[in-house]
Scaffold this motif. Structure first.
Motif, PDB file in Angstrom:
ATOM      1  N   PHE A 104       0.822  -1.223   0.000  1.00 50.27           N
ATOM      2  CA  PHE A 104       0.000   0.000   0.000  1.00 50.27           C
ATOM      3  C   PHE A 104       0.853   1.269   0.000  1.00 50.27           C
ATOM      4  O   PHE A 104       0.350   2.360   0.140  1.00 50.27           O
ATOM      5  CB  PHE A 104      -0.964  -0.003   1.196  1.00 50.27           C
ATOM      6  CG  PHE A 104      -1.990  -1.098   1.094  1.00 50.27           C
ATOM      7  CD1 PHE A 104      -3.210  -0.859   0.468  1.00 50.27           C
ATOM      8  CD2 PHE A 104      -1.711  -2.371   1.571  1.00 50.27           C
ATOM      9  CE1 PHE A 104      -4.149  -1.876   0.344  1.00 50.27           C
ATOM     10  CE2 PHE A 104      -2.645  -3.398   1.451  1.00 50.27           C
ATOM     11  CZ  PHE A 104      -3.868  -3.152   0.829  1.00 50.27           C
ATOM     12  N   ILE A 105       2.141   1.068  -0.084  1.00 48.46           N
ATOM     13  CA  ILE A 105       3.062   2.209  -0.220  1.00 48.46           C
ATOM     14  C   ILE A 105       3.543   2.179  -1.665  1.00 48.46           C
ATOM     15  O   ILE A 105       3.786   1.107  -2.213  1.00 48.46           O
ATOM     16  CB  ILE A 105       4.265   2.054   0.737  1.00 48.46           C
ATOM     17  CG1 ILE A 105       3.791   2.136   2.190  1.00 48.46           C
ATOM     18  CG2 ILE A 105       5.330   3.129   0.477  1.00 48.46           C
ATOM     19  CD1 ILE A 105       4.905   1.892   3.214  1.00 48.46           C
ATOM     20  N   TYR A 106       3.653   3.340  -2.272  1.00 46.76           N
ATOM     21  CA  TYR A 106       4.019   3.356  -3.678  1.00 46.76           C
ATOM     22  C   TYR A 106       5.518   3.449  -3.864  1.00 46.76           C
ATOM     23  O   TYR A 106       6.227   4.077  -3.085  1.00 46.76           O
ATOM     24  CB  TYR A 106       3.319   4.521  -4.390  1.00 46.76           C
ATOM     25  CG  TYR A 106       1.828   4.477  -4.186  1.00 46.76           C
ATOM     26  CD1 TYR A 106       1.121   3.312  -4.460  1.00 46.76           C
ATOM     27  CD2 TYR A 106       1.142   5.576  -3.671  1.00 46.76           C
ATOM     28  CE1 TYR A 106      -0.248   3.246  -4.256  1.00 46.76           C
ATOM     29  CE2 TYR A 106      -0.231   5.525  -3.462  1.00 46.76           C
ATOM     30  CZ  TYR A 106      -0.920   4.347  -3.750  1.00 46.76           C
ATOM     31  OH  TYR A 106      -2.258   4.282  -3.532  1.00 46.76           O
ATOM     32  N   TYR A 107       5.936   2.825  -4.949  1.00 47.68           N
ATOM     33  CA  TYR A 107       7.345   2.862  -5.339  1.00 47.68           C
ATOM     34  C   TYR A 107       7.840   4.309  -5.412  1.00 47.68           C
ATOM     35  O   TYR A 107       8.918   4.642  -4.947  1.00 47.68           O
ATOM     36  CB  TYR A 107       7.464   2.173  -6.705  1.00 47.68           C
ATOM     37  CG  TYR A 107       8.842   2.212  -7.300  1.00 47.68           C
ATOM     38  CD1 TYR A 107       9.802   1.282  -6.927  1.00 47.68           C
ATOM     39  CD2 TYR A 107       9.172   3.190  -8.247  1.00 47.68           C
ATOM     40  CE1 TYR A 107      11.073   1.324  -7.472  1.00 47.68           C
ATOM     41  CE2 TYR A 107      10.443   3.233  -8.793  1.00 47.68           C
ATOM     42  CZ  TYR A 107      11.387   2.302  -8.403  1.00 47.68           C
ATOM     43  OH  TYR A 107      12.637   2.350  -8.940  1.00 47.68           O
ATOM     44  N   GLY A 108       7.003   5.169  -5.967  1.00 43.50           N
ATOM     45  CA  GLY A 108       7.382   6.581  -6.099  1.00 43.50           C
ATOM     46  C   GLY A 108       7.620   7.238  -4.748  1.00 43.50           C
ATOM     47  O   GLY A 108       8.539   8.043  -4.588  1.00 43.50           O
ATOM     48  N   GLU A 109       6.799   6.847  -3.765  1.00 47.05           N
ATOM     49  CA  GLU A 109       6.967   7.431  -2.427  1.00 47.05           C
ATOM     50  C   GLU A 109       8.308   7.024  -1.828  1.00 47.05           C
ATOM     51  O   GLU A 109       9.035   7.850  -1.272  1.00 47.05           O
ATOM     52  CB  GLU A 109       5.830   6.963  -1.498  1.00 47.05           C
ATOM     53  CG  GLU A 109       4.487   7.590  -1.834  1.00 47.05           C
ATOM     54  CD  GLU A 109       3.341   7.031  -0.988  1.00 47.05           C
ATOM     55  OE1 GLU A 109       2.562   7.835  -0.461  1.00 47.05           O
ATOM     56  OE2 GLU A 109       3.231   5.788  -0.861  1.00 47.05           O
TER      57      GLU A 109
END
Ligand code: TRP
Length: 342
Positions: A104-109
């Motif tokens: 639920f965490i994005y690669y971009g983040e």
């Protein structure tokens, strides 16, 4: 209502310095003295974080144990009913929740994390776990519904990411997690001002890694020699004591050391010494304090063996596993890995 949780990660460094004592160990001891009872305190050792960059694997286990021994020697009460103390890797739910949060965490983040960029810069090989580090940290926090997470400015972005993923999952699945307080609401516990500098190069932080033995005091240094290092500290030629890190970093560092050991506001100490023209008096005062703190800690350390430390941890971890597993189970059922049993 359940008590709010203050959660703090206690990094284990190869060899602890006076900087660690004044910047991390004593602040936690005092946090416990002041807030235990009113709050639940979780103090844990993030040993899984320790292997995200190459480390001394042979020493890691006892380094973690010895870190706990130093905290105890400095006054942390291990039998306080409102304090839980544990090693991250002994609570498997940390790893399991990390994987779920990762979804639920994005690669971009994760790519935007400044600490990742800094730590990976110039490295030949960068581990996937270094990239993932903030997800593990989010799991550390969210597993226990922590409200307060006293960390340095360098961890602020990780805290914000933790809040982000918690809100994201709450809005998708209902109230799964307590959202940790925003950075600005944490100030009460975020006494991050104390950064002890090298005694030789006071423009830099005191640390093992700048390898200046005469600028660094190790907690296991002979106390007399430590006191001599203070007496030989670099100062300046102004001949007047002022608390002014910009122009008098050496002198200000000594004032900071005195204030932190005496547990008095730096303003008070600075006021007391203001205008003093003899640097040797100031050095003498700092040297005596440092010497006596080291004597005390080293004496206490000998009284608390590695075996005792391990058995204290095991007791805490036995309890903590249940707490963590309950939260993990509710997350697992929310995301469809388990049946809901209500
Ligand atoms: N990343 C933190 C540091 O470098 C240590 C840490 C790991 C931590 N997990 C945590 C701190 C959870 C607070 C909460 O200092």
């Amino acid at each position: 209502m359940a008590k709010e949780v203050i959660l703090t990660g206690v990094r284990s460094n190869a060899e602890l310095t006076l900087g660690n004592l004044l910047g991390a160990i004593l602040p936690l001891v005092r946090l416990q003295q002041q807030y235990s009872g009113e709050y639940q305190i979780n103090a844990f050792m993030p040993d899984l974080h320790s292997i995200t960059t190459p480390t001394n694997y042979e020493q890691l286990f006892y380094r973690t144990i010895d870190t706990l021994r130093f905290f105890e020697a400095a006054g942390l009460k291990l039998d306080d009913p409102n304090t839980l103390i544990y090693r991250q890797s002994y609570i498997p739910a940390h790893s399991e929740l990390t994987w779920i949060l990762d979804s639920f965490i994005y690669y971009g983040e994760l790519s935007r994390m400044t600490q990742f960029k800094e730590k990976s810069q110039g490295q030949k090989s960068v581990s996937a776990s270094l990239f993932n580090y903030p997800a593990l940290m989010a799991a550390d926090i969210l597993l226990y519904d922590a409200s307060y997470v006293p960390v340095g400015e360098d961890q602020r972005q990780h805290l914000e990411l933790t809040r982000e993923v918690a809100m994201r999952m709450n809005s998708r699945f209902g109230n799964l997690f307590v959202i940790p307080k925003a950075w600005d609401e944490q100030v009460k516990f975020n006494k991050t001002g104390v950064r002890i500098r090298s005694l030789k190069n006071p423009q830099f932080k005191m640390s093992k890694s700048i390898s200046d033995p005469s600028g660094t005091i190790l907690l296991l240094d002979n106390p007399k020699e430590a006191s001599n290092k203070i007496l030989a500290a670099t100062t300046d030629s102004l001949g007047n004591v002022n608390y002014d890190f910009k122009n008098q970093p050496g002198i200000s560092n000594l004032l900071q050391i005195i204030a932190t050991i005496k547990n008095q506001p730096i303003e008070e100490i600075a006021q007391y010494w203001k205008g003093e023209t003899s640097y040797s008096k100031l050095k003498q005062a700092a040297a005596e304090l440092v010497e006596s703190v080291l004597v005390e800690i080293q004496t206490n350390l000998k009284l608390f063996s590695r075996d005792e430390a391990i058995s204290v941890l095991a007791k805490h971890e036995f309890k903590v596993r249940d707490i963590a597993n309950m939260k993990l189970a509710s997350v697992q059922s929310s995301v469809g890995l388990r049946l809901k049993n209500s």
